[in-house]
Scaffold this active site. Structure first.
Site, PDB file in Angstrom:
ATOM      1  N   ASP A  61     -39.039  41.718  76.810  1.00 48.20           N
ATOM      2  CA  ASP A  61     -39.591  41.470  75.481  1.00 48.20           C
ATOM      3  C   ASP A  61     -38.437  41.528  74.493  1.00 48.20           C
ATOM      4  O   ASP A  61     -37.412  42.152  74.752  1.00 48.20           O
ATOM      5  CB  ASP A  61     -40.666  42.493  75.121  1.00 48.20           C
ATOM      6  CG  ASP A  61     -41.519  42.028  73.947  1.00 48.20           C
ATOM      7  OD1 ASP A  61     -41.299  40.896  73.456  1.00 48.20           O
ATOM      8  OD2 ASP A  61     -42.404  42.779  73.507  1.00 48.20           O
ATOM      9  N   GLU A  82     -26.833  33.333  72.883  1.00 47.37           N
ATOM     10  CA  GLU A  82     -28.015  32.997  73.657  1.00 47.37           C
ATOM     11  C   GLU A  82     -28.530  34.227  74.353  1.00 47.37           C
ATOM     12  O   GLU A  82     -27.781  35.002  74.929  1.00 47.37           O
ATOM     13  CB  GLU A  82     -27.638  31.957  74.693  1.00 47.37           C
ATOM     14  CG  GLU A  82     -27.783  30.575  74.178  1.00 47.37           C
ATOM     15  CD  GLU A  82     -28.217  29.686  75.294  1.00 47.37           C
ATOM     16  OE1 GLU A  82     -28.030  30.077  76.447  1.00 47.37           O
ATOM     17  OE2 GLU A  82     -28.754  28.623  75.006  1.00 47.37           O
ATOM     18  N   ASP A 123     -42.478  38.316  77.603  1.00 46.52           N
ATOM     19  CA  ASP A 123     -43.279  38.283  76.380  1.00 46.52           C
ATOM     20  C   ASP A 123     -42.457  37.613  75.279  1.00 46.52           C
ATOM     21  O   ASP A 123     -41.247  37.479  75.394  1.00 46.52           O
ATOM     22  CB  ASP A 123     -43.636  39.716  75.981  1.00 46.52           C
ATOM     23  CG  ASP A 123     -44.877  39.776  75.117  1.00 46.52           C
ATOM     24  OD1 ASP A 123     -45.240  38.735  74.526  1.00 46.52           O
ATOM     25  OD2 ASP A 123     -45.489  40.844  75.031  1.00 46.52           O
ATOM     26  N   HIS A 134     -41.045  46.156  75.566  1.00 52.92           N
ATOM     27  CA  HIS A 134     -41.303  46.131  74.130  1.00 52.92           C
ATOM     28  C   HIS A 134     -40.889  47.453  73.498  1.00 52.92           C
ATOM     29  O   HIS A 134     -40.201  47.507  72.487  1.00 52.92           O
ATOM     30  CB  HIS A 134     -42.781  45.868  73.899  1.00 52.92           C
ATOM     31  CG  HIS A 134     -43.226  46.118  72.494  1.00 52.92           C
ATOM     32  ND1 HIS A 134     -42.993  45.222  71.491  1.00 52.92           N
ATOM     33  CD2 HIS A 134     -43.843  47.183  71.924  1.00 52.92           C
ATOM     34  CE1 HIS A 134     -43.467  45.717  70.353  1.00 52.92           C
ATOM     35  NE2 HIS A 134     -43.980  46.903  70.590  1.00 52.92           N
TER      36      HIS A 134
END
Lengths: 375, 951
Positions: free
Chosen positions: B718, B756, B788, B926
């Site tokens: 994430d 990137e 995600d 996350h």
């Protein structure tokens, strides 16, 4: 404007003629000046003939007294492509006008009669008469000054004397202009019309030229017709509703509808103020916070209900607020966050947790006795 | 390399050049064949994909010959790339630090034409400049980029690529906009990937079937002679032929005309231009006959018109009804009800997605806000104002425009002057607003708001600064400050939270409204469309409950997938004995700390965790420094855990402690706010949860579910975007280290501007595989990546380029190592809602579907292998399903198994004894990315990477 005459869609712009520069652009100055006239007469209802791109609506909308605007134009497609300008903006909903406002966009000719615009206070014709063919020019005063008979009428038209200030200029300012009048010609025409229908006329201009050109007058000339009698001299006789104009758009603007009593409003103010003043304390260990009454009172805008701290305190007590023993501050109970598993390592999970429900379902079917293998 | 193509200096040239070079498609080229033979492999696709391919091509071609370049925009990178085309040996770059090999420098064989690359406009221009001015530097070996991670050179290797993704769009030549969007639709097959397991569930969803009655939509190209520039005039000229040729129904954007009826192959019409009487010839050429369900763009335009007819107001991307707002005067807010609509071609045909949406608007001006802040804090108000106002978007009523506030000019007021652009004369703001907007400023003392337009917004007059008047500027949107006030959010939620039944009812009302409003219905009828009266009915499936495995027993997860009780009663799988730990607290919290410690020792036993008495560190004050000094002073390598009790919650203190414990002296830490342990009646349950959390942070394992794969590694990714501060993003990466996915290895990569993400992720993946090997003495043979934070627009890039990049990692472990890789995109912010149709007392009503409900057909994407899974249970409102798009699947799992895997993983988030909305690895990633991005802003110490220190 005679039937069948189509006008160029783009707005006339004197700035492109290579003459004096106007800032703000002349059309804006014109609209503002006309709107100021309407404001001055506290006009409630107005019809604008030749409203074309509807830009004038934005100016009329800001006249606080106005409650009805009809924009009439002969060209349906230009009305259709500009009608979004008549719609209320988002801000109009958020910050509402004090008075209601309805806008109608109508397609039709100034020489036709339509009862929707029959009783308006004001008629405006901004830079429009010069587009009218001779017969229409002859006919329209009847419908405007006799059948409608508004309290005031505002007419603007180019001042042809000013044209010498445009470089390399010949002919007329716009390809569709049928004529351009000097101040004398315009005033002669207006005086005649005014006399005929019982109006006094005053003249002014929009868009001054550079120094030294004062003798030429302004770029646009404006006539304000004011009805001499309280009521129209010759009232229209049609009693029925006559709808000759085609309705292109109809927009109701929001206005303030006060559903709350003064007390309720004050209570909202208090709630808002307390929320604001205790914002920083949400995570404090204390369960209550004292907010000095004087400070809170300073915060409140609606003071007419309780002008001093004494009456404010009485108001708060009546509303159920807890006042400290010394009577100087209001005690605010800090609500605890709903989530009781706030483990403070910022572990506020997305789930709004409440008490753990752990009812065991006796009837749960346990279908997965033997796990398969996916390898 | 740049052979004059840059003469035009821009994007066009670069594109042109790119067009002339072989376009490489991910997964299609064979170990560099296309580079060497130079034959273009023609694989054109639709425009978006085409551009993506160009991008890919450029990256692929530059990767082999050049160690990673940090930024795409910086000068050094440009130089490096210029040099790249030359066939010259790369100097070995010394390994820096403990990193491992990353890239395989691979030279194009000498004598081959250098591959050309596409570049953005800025790059091309820069390269052009460089070429002209600093030729020598272009010859030099690439300069190492400042952002370059650790590299070691490795010998050139054969590059192999994984099997191509399942569905690729077939070739179409690149060309503009609407024209091609439909071309590519032609022979794409619909992707059906459905499972069969589980209990059948009658479901509904917030989709309405759209029936197409017409056979086709006809697309025409329209040209004018002489040329007409004005789009309005073009429209007008065509519309004049509505009665004789075109018909009443048309959609025309100035060049492309859509009609529901067929004209001749070429029709010539004549019109007269009103301004000068010139005769205009209009040629209408039939370009394409489209199947009616493919004209999605057209239909979305029609729906915008319908919304307009229904007097809905567009705010942002959706439409709202301003006539019936819900007022929340105590917070100066209004909630507008509205709808989200989107028409799309799905697996099951043309469907309209409709959902209830709410817009929260503020009714305050900036001046109101400033006034209030001054009242509240007379001394520090400037700082408070900056916090509350800078960064927000304001709406100015006089022109209905929005501006972002970049600064507040306290030294200016409405009577300050500026130079008017038109006259060059000084003018006050009061005069300006009076003259230009007919607005009278009332308050002459207010400061001014500063907006600095971005380059592209500056427009013709290049305004560098725009001053706004607080009195005329209305606040918009909710700030984080408001969001964090749960009192406000509670009041908002009382208006916005709706049950499934209410949701569907308001959708029915909407459909009814469309169908009964003549003008709205006609818009659809004209194109042969009709809306069904009710939401779509579907058959879904419900997976059986998972068994939650503890050390000694197992338990079903329950109907609501919530095992909060058993989690604190059962012995956890692995309890780490807490021998040496410290508790730091201020003297005020002495009692609470002592109660907490006692309680911990009491509750830990039943959970299978041994807890020794901690070292107690009492502080005399609550200054951040005092905390830090105390922790440092008492730290030694034997300390397993630092528990810190905060008197109040403060971000700076929290950040400082986390920085100390995650970076400076790595040790797991747990912060507790005194208030949380202050309530004796809740102390037991709070302590239980904290104890579980601490166990995780020490590397313990709480529970497990059956994982029917022995040697799979599951990865979660994430990304945290640091929006207010701009550029920096942090990607969190976690990978499972045990068969049962109970232990996780974690890394982060901080992405600099222009860097990137994928290059950082590659390194994380290599590290994770190495770690897996050292833990399990074998390499994973299947790798599942749950990712995600990927929008729809990026799906093709992830499916192509990123999958290929990730596959590249495997060569580091020998040629023979080819694990089966699957990449699954996890989308949780979606508008799809799924409802359970429940029979009760003789009627059907809609309710939230239970956790484990899966929907994998009809409403799924037409062109992707995807499914919707409801994994969480909500007590209020409507549950949101999570959308899983399997963009690459080498696993060989059946759709059933893939869906089950996703569902199983939602049980494994140890901070919540129940299922969560996304698979645990995504939730961990996350959490990790948030901690690093928001709090410590540095990579955490490597020592902590084998445990869930970020929970």
């Amino acid at each position: 404007m005679a039937e069948g005459v189509k006008r160029e869609i783009t707005l006339e712009n004197e700035g492109t003629l290579g003459g004096p520069k106007f800032d703000p652009p002349l059309y804006k100055q014109r609209y503002k000046k006309v709107a100021d006239v309407l404001k001055g007469y506290a006009v409630k209802t107005v019809v604008d003939y030749g409203c074309a791109e509807c830009k004038v609506l934005n100016y009329f909308k800001n006249v606080p007294s106005i409650e009805y605007i009809a924009g009439v134009d002969i060209n349906r497609s230009v009305l259709e492509s500009s009608r979004f300008l008549a719609k209320p903006l988002i801000t109009d909903y958020l910050h509402r006008r004090a008075r209601p406002l309805d806008i109608h966009l109508l397609c039709g000719s100034v020489t036709e009669f339509d009862s929707r615009v029959a009783r308006v206070d004001a008629v405006t014709m901004i830079e429009i008469i010069e587009h009218l063919e001779e017969p229409t020019l002859q006919d329209f005063p009847v419908s405007v000054f006799q059948r409608i008979g508004p309290k005031i009428a505002v007419i603007t038209t180019p001042n042809s004397e000013f044209n010498v200030l445009f470089h390399d200029f010949s002919g007329k300012r716009h390809w569709d202009h049928k004529f351009e009048w000097s101040r004398a010609e315009f005033q002669e025409w207006c005086n005649r019309v005014g006399e005929q229908y019982g109006y006094t006329v005053s003249y002014s201009g929009v868009g001054e030229g550079p120094k030294g050109s004062e003798h030429l007058g302004c770029c646009s000339q404006m006539a304000v017709f004011e009805r001499q009698s309280e009521t129209p001299v010759v009232n229209f006789t049609e009693t029925e509703e006559v709808h000759r104009y085609a309705l292109v758009g109809e927009y109701t603007h929001p206005h303030k509808e006060n559903n709350y009593t003064r007390e309720e409003q004050l209570l909202f103010e208090v709630q808002y103020a307390l929320g604001f003043l205790t914002k920083g304390n949400l995570s404090d260990p204390e369960d209550t916070i004292d907010i000095p009454l004087a400070k809170l009172h300073r915060f409140i805008k609606l003071k007419d209900t309780c002008q001093d701290v004494e009456s404010f305190r009485a108001f708060l007590i009546q509303a159920g607020y807890v006042i400290s023993n010394d009577g100087l501050s209001v005690i605010v109970e800090m609500p605890t966050s709903d989530s009781d598993d706030d483990l403070s390592d910022n572990t506020q999970e997305e789930e709004p947790s409440s008490t753990v429900v752990a009812k065991k379902d006796a009837g749960t079917v346990w279908s997965m006795t033997c796990e398969e293998c996916w390898d | 390399m740049a052979s004059g193509g840059y003469g035009r200096g821009g994007r066009g040239a670069a594109l042109l050049q790119a067009l002339n070079t072989p376009v490489r498609k991910p997964g299609q080229e064979d170990n560099g064949v296309q580079v060497t033979n130079g034959k273009p492999v023609s694989t054109p696709v639709g425009r978006g994909a085409y551009l993506a391919n160009l991008l890919q091509a450029s990256k692929q071609t530059e990767a082999p010959s050049q160690p990673k370049v940090g930024g795409y925009g910086d000068a050094e990178a440009a130089i490096a790339m210029m040099g790249r085309g030359m066939p010259q040996p790369q100097p070995p770059i010394p390994s820096t630090g403990r990193g491992v090999l990353q890239q395989q420098p691979q030279q194009p064989p000498p004598g081959q034409p250098p591959p050309a690359r596409a570049m953005g406009r800025g790059m091309a221009a820069l390269a052009f400049l460089k070429e002209g001015t600093s030729q020598p530097s272009a010859e030099q070996p690439p300069a190492p980029s400042p952002h370059r991670p650790h590299h070691t050179p490795s010998p050139p290797q054969e590059r192999m690529t994984p099997s191509p993704p399942e569905r690729r769009t077939p070739p179409t030549p690149p060309s503009g906009g609407m024209a091609t969007m439909s071309l590519e639709e032609k022979d794409r097959r619909v992707v059906h990937m459905s499972g069969t397991q589980g209990k059948p569930m009658p479901l509904s969803a917030n989709y309405i079937r759209v029936i197409c009655r017409n056979d086709a939509v006809y697309q025409y190209a329209v040209s004018f002679n002489p040329e007409i520039d004005s789009r309005n005039l073009r429209y007008k000229l065509v519309a004049e032929h509505k009665d004789d040729i075109i018909g009443q129904t048309m959609a025309f954007d100035g060049a492309i005309l859509y009609l529901p009826k067929r004209l001749d192959l070429e029709t010539v019409m004549r019109s007269t231009r009103i301004t000068d009487g010139a005769e205009i010839t209009i040629r209408v050429k039939l370009v394409k006959v489209l199947p009616p369900q493919s004209c999605v763009q057209l239909y979305n335009v029609i729906f915008r018109r319908i919304m307009n007819i229904l007097s809905m107001v567009p705010v942002g991307r959706h439409n709202y009804d301003p006539r019936h707002p819900a007022q929340i005067p105590q917070h100066r807010l209004e909630v507008w009800p509205g709808y989200i609509t989107a028409i799309n071609e799905h697996e099951g045909g043309l469907l309209l997605l409709a959902d209830v949406s709410h817009r929260v608007l503020r009714t305050e001006t900036v001046l109101d806000v400033i006034g209030r802040i001054i009242q509240a804090n007379r001394r520090g108000f400037q700082e408070d104002c900056i916090k509350a106002i800078v960064g927000v978007t304001v709406l100015t009523r006089y022109n209905n425009k929005t501006y972002r506030v970049d600064d507040i000019a306290w030294d200016k007021n409405p009577r300050s002057t500026f130079t008017a652009t038109s006259t060059g004369e000084p003018m006050t703001f009061v005069e300006y607003y009076k003259k230009n907007h007919n607005k009278q400023i009332e308050d002459f003392e207010q400061p001014l708001l500063i907006h600095r337009p971005k380059k592209r917004e500056q427009g013709a007059n290049r305004l560098e600064v725009i001053c706004l008047i607080p009195e005329f500027s209305y606040m918009t949107g909710l700030t984080d400050e408001i969001r964090s006030d749960f009192r406000v959010m509670k009041d908002i939620a009382s208006h916005t939270r709706v049950t499934p039944e209410q949701r569907v009812n308001s959708m029915r009302k909407f459909i009814d409204n469309v169908n009964t409003t003549d003008r709205a219905r006609q818009q659809l009828e004209q194109w042969g469309l009709e809306l069904q009266k009710d939401t779509i009915e579907l058959q879904g499936r419900l997976f059986p409950q998972e068994k939650i495995l503890y050390k000694e027993r197992s338990e079903p997860s329950g109907n609501q997938a919530d095992w909060g009780r058993s989690a604190t009663q059962e012995k956890c799988i692995l309890g780490v004995e807490l021998k040496v730990w410290m508790v730091v607290f201020t003297h005020r919290d002495q009692k609470r700390a002592s109660d907490y410690i006692d309680q911990t020792r009491r509750v830990a036993g039943p959970m299978g965790i041994n807890v020794q008495d901690p070292q107690r560190v009492q502080l005399n004050d609550d200054r951040t420094d005092t905390f830090l000094t105390a922790i440092r002073a008492n730290m030694n390598p034997r300390v397993q855990m630092v528990v810190v009790i905060f008197p109040t919650s403060r971000d700076d203190r929290y950040n400082a402690i986390k920085k100390l414990c995650c970076v400076e002296c790595p040790v797991p830490s747990q912060v507790i706010i005194s208030k949380t342990i202050g309530n004796p009646s809740k102390l037991r349950s709070v302590t239980q949860k904290i104890t579980l959390q601490i166990n995780c942070k020490l590397g313990g394992e709480l529970w497990a579910v059956e994982m029917p794969m022995k040697t799979a590694m599951i990865v979660g990714i994430d990304v945290y975007h640091d929006s207010p501060r701009g550029s920096r993003s942090v990607a969190g990466f976690v990978a499972s280290m045990s068969k049962s996915a109970t232990r996780w290895y974690s890394r982060t990569c901080i992405q600099g501007p222009g860097e990137e993400l994928i290059s950082g992720l590659k390194m994380c993946l290599i590290e994770a595989i190495k770690k897996y090997h050292s833990v399990n003495h074998g390499l994973p043979d299947r790798i599942f990546v749950f990712r995600d934070g990927v929008g729809d627009g990026q799906l093709p890039t992830v499916a192509g380029y990123e999958v290929e990049q990730l596959s590249d990692c495997f060569y580091h472990f020998g040629e023979a190592y080819q694990p089966r890789l699957s990449v699954i995109i996890v989308q949780k912010r979606i508008n799809t809602r799924i409802f359970a149709r429940v029979q009760s007392q003789g009627r059907t009503f809609l309710d939230n579907p239970p956790p484990g409900t899966v929907m994998d057909h009809t409403i799924t994407r037409r062109d992707w292998y995807d499914f919707f899974l409801v994994s969480q249970h909500v007590r209020q409102g409507t549950v949101s399903p999570t959308h899983y798009v399997v963009v690459h699947d080498g696993s060989g799992l059946k759709p059933d198994q893939m869906q089950r895997l996703a569902y199983k993983l939602t049980h494994m988030y140890y901070n919540w004894p129940g299922t969560v909305r996304v698979p645990a690895p995504c939730q961990y990633a996350h959490k990790l990315a948030y901690l690093v991005g928001q709090n410590i802003r540095k990579d955490a110490a490597i020592e902590l990477s084998d445990r869930l220190f970020y929970l």
